[in-house]
Design a protein around this motif. Structure first.
Motif, PDB file in Angstrom:
ATOM      1  N   THR A 103       2.671   4.169  -4.317  1.00 49.08           N
ATOM      2  CA  THR A 103       1.666   3.170  -4.667  1.00 49.08           C
ATOM      3  C   THR A 103       2.106   2.374  -5.886  1.00 49.08           C
ATOM      4  O   THR A 103       2.973   2.805  -6.648  1.00 49.08           O
ATOM      5  CB  THR A 103       0.310   3.842  -4.959  1.00 49.08           C
ATOM      6  N   GLN A 108      -3.701   1.943  -7.716  1.00 49.36           N
ATOM      7  CA  GLN A 108      -3.734   1.495  -6.329  1.00 49.36           C
ATOM      8  C   GLN A 108      -4.091   2.645  -5.395  1.00 49.36           C
ATOM      9  O   GLN A 108      -4.718   2.426  -4.348  1.00 49.36           O
ATOM     10  CB  GLN A 108      -2.394   0.885  -5.903  1.00 49.36           C
ATOM     11  N   LEU A 112      -6.928   2.312  -2.607  1.00 49.18           N
ATOM     12  CA  LEU A 112      -6.726   2.637  -1.197  1.00 49.18           C
ATOM     13  C   LEU A 112      -7.707   3.692  -0.715  1.00 49.18           C
ATOM     14  O   LEU A 112      -8.243   3.594   0.399  1.00 49.18           O
ATOM     15  CB  LEU A 112      -5.293   3.115  -0.977  1.00 49.18           C
ATOM     16  N   LYS A 267      -2.496  -0.067   2.659  1.00 51.09           N
ATOM     17  CA  LYS A 267      -1.443  -0.479   1.728  1.00 51.09           C
ATOM     18  C   LYS A 267      -0.724  -1.725   2.240  1.00 51.09           C
ATOM     19  O   LYS A 267      -0.456  -2.677   1.485  1.00 51.09           O
ATOM     20  CB  LYS A 267      -0.461   0.685   1.559  1.00 51.09           C
TER      21      LYS A 267
END
Length: 405
Positions: A103, A108, A112, A267
């Protein structure tokens, strides 16, 4: 021909329509002014960036430009994921490369998880206080937060079990080691008690683990994810930001197979993949620990700064304040008497040239105004002493003008 300008207001998405500026971003803008001593951000001291090893890692990455400067896969470069999986296995969490998603920072990973796991109104159980950016990102996904009672050892198991029974949460979010913002650490037996509850109730855990490399005293503690059975229902988030350098912007999520594909799709939609050159540099860095400078000096200096802050801070804060005394991480937490409002105190502190983060943004109940987060890693001991002296003057002025009114 010219046309007159007219006002136009785009229609924001519902989740952003009432969004205000981040309180931390606004504060960091203030404390970046020359002469201000900042106890606000968790900013590593750049003195301890391992420049030689980092430079060598990027040189090695750029020696393969046909790979390092090319597109990557959304789940991350296999070479890096294999190294991370091997390290996790060594930490007691048996892992393969396919268990790991690279990530762009561990933040992040939180984004996610919110995107993939949370529907509008889903309940997430959190510590009180908890990491404000987790509240932000999960809140934007539509989460409904329930704060679980905590003590100096973290979330209280009996309160957690009761909250799970009452609210049937989608997720539990915990920071067991050197928690942001409180600095508290969950001891080994408490971790086992929490794991027993989560396993028995089949409740998924997001375990945020950015600070475990910053231990100044006490024993090494395994992640909750390492307890037997927990890897199958835990998303473990880790990062290079605190152990190497935050500017590299790489982290990873060790996740169960049941959600991995969904996270990869998420992602891919967000940024396609994390920086390829950073991934190859990170892979080289992690694969060659023999090139690293020792962390001993950094940990000793940070630990001494922590002890200085714990020693000095009480002289600035009113009688009856409870201050945590962490064994690692970057932050400690102060709970002032209820009559005090740290949001109102902050302008007095800024006038004196010292910054901190008011605690209200770290609470689910933002009406709680008598807490503050203090960072101790950035400043030398002499600056900590001076900063506390400035904070004492600010508290004195606040008391005279606000509490006496």
């Amino acid at each position: 021909m010219t046309t007159g300008q007219h006002e136009f207001t785009p229609r924001l998405a519902h989740n952003f329509s009432d969004t205000e500026d981040s309180p931390v971003r606004a504060l960091l803008d203030l404390v970046s002014r020359p002469g201000v001593i900042s106890f606000a951000g968790g900013v590593p001291d750049p003195t301890y960036f391992d420049l030689d090893a980092i430079r060598s890692a990027y040189d090695a990455a750029l020696s393969r430009p046909e790979r390092a400067l090319q597109y990557s896969s959304s789940d991350g470069e296999l070479e890096l994921r294999e190294i991370i999986a091997a390290n996790l296995t060594d930490e007691g969490i048996p892992s393969q490369a396919e268990d790991v998603l690279v990530t762009t920072g561990s933040q992040q990973g939180l984004t996610l998880m919110g995107q993939v796991m949370i529907d509008q109104g889903d309940v997430i159980l959190v510590e009180d206080p908890t990491y404000l950016a987790a509240l932000q990102t999960f809140g934007l996904a539509g989460a409904h937060f329930v704060a679980v009672d905590c003590d100096d050892d973290g979330v209280v198991p009996e309160a957690l079990e009761k909250a799970i029974e009452l609210h049937q949460p989608k997720l539990v979010y915990l920071i067991p080691s050197y928690q942001n913002p409180s600095g508290r650490t969950m001891p080994a037996q408490r971790r086992r008690d929490v794991a027993d509850i989560l396993l028995r109730t089949r409740t998924m855990l997001i375990e945020d683990d950015p600070y475990s490399s910053l231990r100044y005293s006490g024993e090494h503690l395994e992640p909750i994810c390492a307890i037997e059975g927990m890897a199958a229902q835990t998303a473990l988030l880790q990062t290079l930001s605190k152990s190497v350098a935050p500017g590299i912007r790489l982290g990873w999520a060790r996740v169960p197979a049941s959600i991995r594909d969904a996270l990869i799709v998420g992602k891919q939609a967000i940024d396609l993949h994390s920086s390829t050159v950073d991934q190859y540099a990170a892979a080289h860095y992690l694969a060659h620990p023999e090139t690293h400078q020792s962390d001993a000096e950094k940990l000793e200096v940070y630990g001494q700064r922590l002890r200085t802050m714990v020693r000095e801070l009480p002289r600035a804060l009113p009688e009856g304040t409870h201050v945590t005394s962490p064994s690692g991480g970057m932050f400690l937490w102060a709970e002032l008497p209820e009559a005090y409002d740290t949001d109102a105190l902050l302008p007095y502190a800024m006038r004196e040239g010292v910054g901190f983060v008011p605690g209200s943004s770290f609470h689910v109940d933002t009406s709680i105004r008598n807490t503050m987060r203090i960072s101790f890693v950035t400043n030398a001991e002499s600056e900590i002493v001076e900063g506390v002296t400035r904070l004492a003057r600010a508290v004195e002025a606040y008391e005279a003008e606000q509490l006496a009114a």
